[in-house]
Design a protein around this motif. Structure first.
Motif, PDB file in Angstrom:
ATOM      1  N   UNK A 154      46.651  47.395  21.352  1.00  0.00           N
ATOM      2  CA  UNK A 154      45.562  46.560  20.861  1.00  0.00           C
ATOM      3  C   UNK A 154      45.057  45.622  21.951  1.00  0.00           C
ATOM      4  N   UNK A 155      45.949  45.131  22.783  1.00  0.00           N
ATOM      5  CA  UNK A 155      45.536  44.237  23.862  1.00  0.00           C
ATOM      6  C   UNK A 155      44.552  44.930  24.795  1.00  0.00           C
ATOM      7  N   UNK A 156      44.845  46.171  25.167  1.00  0.00           N
ATOM      8  CA  UNK A 156      43.937  46.937  26.016  1.00  0.00           C
ATOM      9  C   UNK A 156      42.595  47.142  25.316  1.00  0.00           C
ATOM     10  N   UNK A 157      42.639  47.506  24.033  1.00  0.00           N
ATOM     11  CA  UNK A 157      41.406  47.727  23.277  1.00  0.00           C
ATOM     12  C   UNK A 157      40.582  46.446  23.179  1.00  0.00           C
ATOM     13  N   UNK A 158      41.264  45.336  22.941  1.00  0.00           N
ATOM     14  CA  UNK A 158      40.567  44.051  22.826  1.00  0.00           C
ATOM     15  C   UNK A 158      39.878  43.689  24.137  1.00  0.00           C
ATOM     16  N   UNK A 159      40.580  43.871  25.244  1.00  0.00           N
ATOM     17  CA  UNK A 159      40.001  43.541  26.545  1.00  0.00           C
ATOM     18  C   UNK A 159      38.779  44.412  26.826  1.00  0.00           C
ATOM     19  N   UNK A 160      38.858  45.690  26.497  1.00  0.00           N
ATOM     20  CA  UNK A 160      37.751  46.600  26.767  1.00  0.00           C
ATOM     21  C   UNK A 160      36.531  46.305  25.906  1.00  0.00           C
ATOM     22  N   UNK A 161      36.747  46.035  24.622  1.00  0.00           N
ATOM     23  CA  UNK A 161      35.626  46.054  23.688  1.00  0.00           C
ATOM     24  C   UNK A 161      35.332  44.720  22.997  1.00  0.00           C
ATOM     25  N   UNK A 162      36.246  43.762  23.081  1.00  0.00           N
ATOM     26  CA  UNK A 162      35.994  42.474  22.442  1.00  0.00           C
ATOM     27  C   UNK A 162      35.983  41.308  23.420  1.00  0.00           C
ATOM     28  N   UNK A 163      36.527  41.504  24.605  1.00  0.00           N
ATOM     29  CA  UNK A 163      36.573  40.419  25.591  1.00  0.00           C
ATOM     30  C   UNK A 163      37.990  40.140  26.049  1.00  0.00           C
ATOM     31  N   UNK A 164      38.110  39.636  27.244  1.00  0.00           N
ATOM     32  CA  UNK A 164      39.423  39.417  27.817  1.00  0.00           C
ATOM     33  C   UNK A 164      40.194  38.345  27.064  1.00  0.00           C
ATOM     34  N   UNK A 165      41.507  38.507  27.018  1.00  0.00           N
ATOM     35  CA  UNK A 165      42.380  37.539  26.351  1.00  0.00           C
ATOM     36  C   UNK A 165      43.072  36.614  27.347  1.00  0.00           C
ATOM     37  N   UNK A 166      43.030  36.948  28.622  1.00  0.00           N
ATOM     38  CA  UNK A 166      43.836  36.225  29.596  1.00  0.00           C
ATOM     39  C   UNK A 166      43.045  35.940  30.865  1.00  0.00           C
ATOM     40  N   UNK A 167      43.518  34.980  31.636  1.00  0.00           N
ATOM     41  CA  UNK A 167      42.964  34.726  32.958  1.00  0.00           C
ATOM     42  C   UNK A 167      44.050  35.004  33.987  1.00  0.00           C
ATOM     43  N   UNK A 168      43.641  35.176  35.205  1.00  0.00           N
ATOM     44  CA  UNK A 168      44.535  35.595  36.275  1.00  0.00           C
ATOM     45  C   UNK A 168      45.825  34.786  36.339  1.00  0.00           C
ATOM     46  N   UNK A 169      45.721  33.471  36.358  1.00  0.00           N
ATOM     47  CA  UNK A 169      46.881  32.622  36.631  1.00  0.00           C
ATOM     48  C   UNK A 169      47.772  32.391  35.421  1.00  0.00           C
ATOM     49  N   UNK A 170      47.442  33.013  34.283  1.00  0.00           N
ATOM     50  CA  UNK A 170      48.305  32.936  33.104  1.00  0.00           C
ATOM     51  C   UNK A 170      49.139  34.195  32.949  1.00  0.00           C
ATOM     52  N   UNK A 171      49.180  35.022  33.997  1.00  0.00           N
ATOM     53  CA  UNK A 171      49.883  36.305  33.940  1.00  0.00           C
ATOM     54  C   UNK A 171      50.931  36.412  35.047  1.00  0.00           C
ATOM     55  N   UNK A 172      51.896  37.288  34.830  1.00  0.00           N
ATOM     56  CA  UNK A 172      52.927  37.582  35.825  1.00  0.00           C
ATOM     57  C   UNK A 172      53.188  39.083  35.791  1.00  0.00           C
ATOM     58  N   UNK A 173      53.491  39.670  36.959  1.00  0.00           N
ATOM     59  CA  UNK A 173      53.750  41.104  37.033  1.00  0.00           C
ATOM     60  C   UNK A 173      54.992  41.350  37.886  1.00  0.00           C
ATOM     61  N   UNK A 174      55.737  42.382  37.547  1.00  0.00           N
ATOM     62  CA  UNK A 174      56.884  42.760  38.378  1.00  0.00           C
ATOM     63  C   UNK A 174      56.379  43.223  39.747  1.00  0.00           C
ATOM     64  N   UNK A 175      56.991  42.695  40.806  1.00  0.00           N
ATOM     65  CA  UNK A 175      56.507  43.033  42.154  1.00  0.00           C
ATOM     66  C   UNK A 175      56.591  44.522  42.433  1.00  0.00           C
ATOM     67  N   UNK A 176      57.594  45.191  41.895  1.00  0.00           N
ATOM     68  CA  UNK A 176      57.767  46.620  42.160  1.00  0.00           C
ATOM     69  C   UNK A 176      56.631  47.462  41.589  1.00  0.00           C
ATOM     70  N   UNK A 177      55.853  46.882  40.653  1.00  0.00           N
ATOM     71  CA  UNK A 177      54.766  47.627  40.041  1.00  0.00           C
ATOM     72  C   UNK A 177      53.414  47.363  40.713  1.00  0.00           C
ATOM     73  N   UNK A 178      53.368  46.401  41.616  1.00  0.00           N
ATOM     74  CA  UNK A 178      52.068  46.020  42.189  1.00  0.00           C
ATOM     75  C   UNK A 178      51.444  47.163  42.982  1.00  0.00           C
ATOM     76  N   UNK A 179      52.186  47.760  43.891  1.00  0.00           N
ATOM     77  CA  UNK A 179      51.639  48.836  44.710  1.00  0.00           C
ATOM     78  C   UNK A 179      51.329  50.086  43.894  1.00  0.00           C
ATOM     79  N   UNK A 180      52.214  50.508  42.951  1.00  0.00           N
ATOM     80  CA  UNK A 180      51.837  51.667  42.118  1.00  0.00           C
ATOM     81  C   UNK A 180      50.544  51.468  41.355  1.00  0.00           C
ATOM     82  N   UNK A 181      50.230  50.219  41.010  1.00  0.00           N
ATOM     83  CA  UNK A 181      48.978  49.932  40.309  1.00  0.00           C
ATOM     84  C   UNK A 181      47.779  49.901  41.253  1.00  0.00           C
ATOM     85  N   UNK A 182      48.053  49.870  42.548  1.00  0.00           N
ATOM     86  CA  UNK A 182      46.969  49.838  43.523  1.00  0.00           C
ATOM     87  C   UNK A 182      46.422  48.453  43.803  1.00  0.00           C
TER      88      UNK A 182
END
Length: 283
Positions: A154-182
């Motif tokens: 639902x989060x993906x669907x909301x971002x695509x069709x209703x508007x973003x739920x988050x801003x850049x600095x309110x998120x965190x990602x595992x470092x090991x996934x950064x490069x696979x995501x490009x």
């Protein structure tokens, strides 16, 4: 394993006072080991003295050899290559981390090894009362939606069709996934952070941290203020960015999934309680 829990990556451009405040908001975080990587995107290196004057070994200053000319994706991607922490947090130079934010996000991700991204509340601040009232209402609604719909589909669907739920600095990602995501896509004029975290949530799932994470500057001279203005140039950048994001999603995941999410969004709009029955991750 790295002794650093979180690498806070912070691009900066001619905001010497603001960037120091942002750095201190990261250094004050308790319960986690942090490093702060500051990337000066000005040709003159204007933040060097202010940043190095902090005198804390956890803070590392770098001047971009080639300024990005307003493309933060390039700067963030460079910063990620310098990071050593288990997790990456990209903090904009005019925003502030809430007390206890990084520990809360690290704890949430440590408890959910199946999730690649953590997201949390945004609490705006501003010297402009009108902007503050407007954006406070917006982010309060977004926080409620996020808490009621913690699954990634639902989060993906909301971002695509209703508007973003988050801003850049309110998120965190595992470092090991950064490069696979490009990394962040520098071809997107604006909302490159929305694209990056949506892709991360789509691929690796996310965990919602139901508490304040970011004190977010709104009103002059913030990015949100600029995007909130009307004008042909801004409208063109927003339209171009949305087109790129949507076209990328359709190419990678197919027209069928894209249309199914679109239909689900229309059917479930305003019925957030029902969205908990959607899958935690898309296949």
């Amino acid at each position: 394993m790295s002794s650093v829990d979180v690498s806070v990556v912070m691009p900066t451009y001619k905001r010497e006072k603001d960037v120091v405040e942002a750095i201190y908001s990261a250094l004050r975080q308790e319960g986690v080991q942090v490093e702060v990587i500051v990337l000066d995107d000005s040709a003159e290196g204007t933040a060097r003295d202010a940043v190095q004057g902090i005198g804390d070994a956890r803070v590392r200053y770098f001047k971009q050899e080639v300024p990005s000319k307003g493309r933060p994706a390039l700067v963030r991607n460079h910063g990620a290559t310098l990071a050593t922490g288990r997790y990456l947090h990209f903090l904009d130079d005019d925003d502030l981390l809430a007390e206890g934010a990084l520990k809360a996000m690290v704890s949430a991700l440590d408890a959910r090894p199946d999730a690649g991204v953590a997201v949390g509340w945004v609490v705006p601040f501003s010297e402009d009362p009108e902007w503050l009232e407007d954006k406070s209402t917006y982010f309060e609604r977004v926080a409620k939606v996020g808490a009621m719909t913690p699954n990634s589909a639902w989060t993906v669907a909301h971002i695509l069709f209703l508007g973003t739920l988050y801003v850049n600095s309110a998120c965190m990602v595992r470092r090991e996934y950064f490069q696979p995501l490009g990394g962040f896509d520098p071809n997107i004029p604006v909302y490159e952070d929305v694209d990056f975290y949506m892709r991360g949530i789509r691929r690796y799932g996310h965990v919602y941290v139901n508490r304040p994470i970011l004190n977010y500057r709104v009103g002059k001279p913030s990015l949100m203020n600029d995007l909130g203005k009307t004008g042909a140039k801004v409208e063109k950048s927003v339209a171009e960015s949305n087109a790129i994001i949507h076209n990328k999603y359709r190419r990678e995941h197919g027209e069928l999934e894209y249309r199914l999410l679109q239909m689900a969004t229309r059917a479930l709009k305003g019925r957030f309680g029902l969205t908990r029955y959607l899958p935690l991750k898309l296949p």
